[in-house]
Design an enzyme around this catalytic site. Sequence first.
Site, PDB file in Angstrom:
ATOM      1  N   GLN A 175       0.854  -1.178   0.000  1.00  0.00           N
ATOM      2  CA  GLN A 175       0.000   0.000   0.000  1.00  0.00           C
ATOM      3  C   GLN A 175       0.894   1.233   0.000  1.00  0.00           C
ATOM      4  O   GLN A 175       1.740   1.375   0.876  1.00  0.00           O
ATOM      5  CB  GLN A 175      -0.776  -0.033   1.315  1.00  0.00           C
ATOM      6  CG  GLN A 175      -2.222   0.348   1.223  1.00  0.00           C
ATOM      7  CD  GLN A 175      -2.916   0.000   2.528  1.00  0.00           C
ATOM      8  OE1 GLN A 175      -3.538  -1.039   2.651  1.00  0.00           O
ATOM      9  NE2 GLN A 175      -2.786   0.864   3.507  1.00  0.00           N
ATOM     10  N   SER A 181       0.981   6.545   2.942  1.00  0.00           N
ATOM     11  CA  SER A 181       1.653   7.577   3.748  1.00  0.00           C
ATOM     12  C   SER A 181       2.799   8.235   3.000  1.00  0.00           C
ATOM     13  O   SER A 181       3.453   7.609   2.166  1.00  0.00           O
ATOM     14  CB  SER A 181       2.225   6.964   5.022  1.00  0.00           C
ATOM     15  OG  SER A 181       1.210   6.458   5.818  1.00  0.00           O
ATOM     16  N   SER A 207       5.123  -1.426   4.103  1.00  0.00           N
ATOM     17  CA  SER A 207       5.470  -2.808   4.434  1.00  0.00           C
ATOM     18  C   SER A 207       5.548  -3.594   3.134  1.00  0.00           C
ATOM     19  O   SER A 207       4.798  -3.317   2.196  1.00  0.00           O
ATOM     20  CB  SER A 207       4.390  -3.447   5.302  1.00  0.00           C
ATOM     21  OG  SER A 207       4.156  -2.651   6.425  1.00  0.00           O
ATOM     22  N   GLU A 223     -10.065  -2.385   6.626  1.00  0.00           N
ATOM     23  CA  GLU A 223      -9.030  -2.729   7.577  1.00  0.00           C
ATOM     24  C   GLU A 223      -9.554  -2.546   9.005  1.00  0.00           C
ATOM     25  O   GLU A 223      -9.270  -3.327   9.889  1.00  0.00           O
ATOM     26  CB  GLU A 223      -7.871  -1.772   7.336  1.00  0.00           C
ATOM     27  CG  GLU A 223      -6.515  -2.318   7.628  1.00  0.00           C
ATOM     28  CD  GLU A 223      -5.468  -1.263   7.306  1.00  0.00           C
ATOM     29  OE1 GLU A 223      -4.723  -0.909   8.204  1.00  0.00           O
ATOM     30  OE2 GLU A 223      -5.445  -0.782   6.153  1.00  0.00           O
ATOM     31  N   GLU A 251      -4.076   8.795  19.051  1.00  0.00           N
ATOM     32  CA  GLU A 251      -4.855  10.032  19.130  1.00  0.00           C
ATOM     33  C   GLU A 251      -5.911  10.105  18.022  1.00  0.00           C
ATOM     34  O   GLU A 251      -7.059  10.479  18.270  1.00  0.00           O
ATOM     35  CB  GLU A 251      -3.919  11.243  19.050  1.00  0.00           C
ATOM     36  CG  GLU A 251      -3.047  11.432  20.284  1.00  0.00           C
ATOM     37  CD  GLU A 251      -1.954  10.379  20.447  1.00  0.00           C
ATOM     38  OE1 GLU A 251      -1.552   9.743  19.444  1.00  0.00           O
ATOM     39  OE2 GLU A 251      -1.502  10.168  21.590  1.00  0.00           O
TER      40      GLU A 251
END
Lengths: 412, 366
Positions: A152, A155, A187, A270, A394
């Site tokens: 994926q 980010s 990953s 997910e 958070e």
Amino acid sequence: MTVEARVLAGETLSAEEREFVARAWEFLSGERPLRHEVSEQWGVGDEDLALFHETTDERERAEADAALAWQKRRWEAGFGWINGPVAYGGRGLPERFDRLYRMLEGAFEIPDLNPLRIGTGTVGPALVTYGSPEQIERIATPLYRGDSIACQLFSEPAAGSDLAGVLTRGSRSAGGWVLDGQKVWTSNAPFADWGMALVRTDPDASKHKGLTMIMVPMRAEGVEVRRLKQLTGGSSFAEVFLNGVEVPAGNVVGAEGEGWAVAMATLAGERKAVGNRSHERIERAVALLRELAERQGRFDDPIVRDAWVRVYVRMVTTRLQQQKVQSLPEEKHSGAERAMDKLFVAAAFREIGECASVILGPAFVADTGDWGTFSWSRWLLGSLGYRIAGGTDEILKTMLAERVLRLPRAGK
Amino acid sequence: MLTTEQQDFRVTLRRFLAEVSPESAVRAQMATRDGFSPTVWKRMATELGLQALLVPEEYGGLGLGLVDLQVVMEEMGRVLLCAPFLSSSVMATLAIRECATAEAKGRLLPALADGELTAALAVSERDGRWSLDGLSTTAEPAGDGLYGLTGEKWFVIDGHTADVVLVAARVDGGVGLFETSGGAEGLVREPLTTLDETRKLARLELRGSPARVLSATRDGVARVLQLVAGVVAAEQVGGARRVLEMSVEYATVREQFGKPIGSFQAIKHKCADMLMQIEAAEAAAYAVGRAADQGSDDVELLASVAKSYCSDAYLFAAAENIQIHGGIGFTWEHPAHLYYKRAKASQLLLGSPGEHREQILSSLGI
């Protein structure tokens, strides 16, 4: 109680499910040995206490190949894509069957399927929902057949919790798109065949509207993968640089400009999947810590007793909560189930790491050479990353407050 | 998780409790010596049969399970119902059902089921421990199969109002459970000033009070105490859920800096932390009821897990609720403190979290 019965304790099965479970158990028993108890494994092999799987160039290809080989066996036996659509080679069974299978498989010694998990758990389902029939056949099915691996590419250095801030550019070219930018915390990147990339195709559109999801062949010209060394000293993730990578137009998933919706659906899939794997790790760790404290005669110390029993209570309550969520029908889910589960698991991981340090004392910070001692430091260090990866504590708590408790969003 | 019947029952119960136990009623009962309204107690029996829940059908009860009882306790915990339900319909009823002779069951259970009779269970003494070890109260044979009880019992829930008191006492080198009348000769009862005024505690002084033996062994009583701990865990879940609702309601309407305070992450994260602990607490509490109803052998272990976890979760939520309310939460007029006091008192009831954690270790052989 048989192992099979223990694995499925608390599950009420329909006749069809019982039949499925019997077939799956038969397949697994024919293929693999049952997993050993912790006390039988003491002192043997790798302690396996790194929370993020750390690997090296030499090892990782072999690990990926072992995972692919097992996935292939599953596929041949009809357990490769249990909840996938029949038209594309899946069994077409409800989600629950997939979960039952995974519970059973957890009782056996099988190759680590981590290298495949993003492909089969996240990218595949997103393709089924948003991809064209041609894309599902070409890209998704091979992920389940054990032929390819996906990662994926979401980010970026400047887009962490604020994922919609991605800057990687997708520009139109004669045959499709040209990609330029940098992705991070990926990953499986060094051995993946496909990368599902969120890219900005319209810099003039508003933040969430200018994004498109594109499948990138990881071996294409211009894709550069660099390992990222994390604070544990090991490496579990990579940076992926996209330098003028040419991608055909047929690799766009969903419509141009629809990337954010695809990304959200991917992440929702997910978040929905509350799995057993982390809970099994917690259970193994708590059992190992008990064994450790007993072998070292540390249960005479009231501080050690308290530290261990607290992680025990956390293990039981976290597991019971997970089972409660799994037993609820899906229409009763809020969509934040995995967020809560992940928060619980992250907290348990951290407390377990601290407990190990209470039991071990100085042997936690310097290697005495004894099996199952100093390696706990890797667990504690890994737990720091677990609170960040896949949604920070958070961000997830904010999600719970807004989605489950309906507290007003910021700025409203 | 719950059956449709249990969910429907919850709805009925919530409506009933909203009517009989609004905050004004709780405050009114808090201020009284007895701490409950006999009228409401009667209605609980006649309209819903609540007191009969655990009593087997052969003794005129409903013969329901522990999960059913937990649903009731969760709802009562939400509204801080002031009634001798825990002491009489849970603790004493369970003790009699699990430990007493058929004769005693036949004599006591039907009246307990009707709410005609209330009973209290007296275990802890001056040191406040809910343990059957180290009791100093003694039972001496007094002829005619009767015994004389001598000693002091402390922190007895509703001990000053109960018609019958069940006393754990030393006998013949062991521990047994004895039945004495609330008005027995030589029994002096005195209500204590309590932190949680919604649940009354008493000190009992026994000076040779005549008693009958209910059970001559301790094992049954120890098990009953664990089951009750699991039931109190459900009550704690109910109270904790209610304070979270209060926090969310308030954070949605209370504005500071021109915005609802619930839009600030500091408040959101507090609420999310409360939610998480409450969800896990609920899972842990009902695991006890299910294990008991299925006759599973880990019920006592699960009870200690639930009681330690739910106690801490409730206290955390009750304190955060006061913090989220700010100044108004620190006033007597606001109900937040009533929940905090219940949370603190119930945390220490039937064994503190630390004691239950020790219990877990010993159950596991550590």
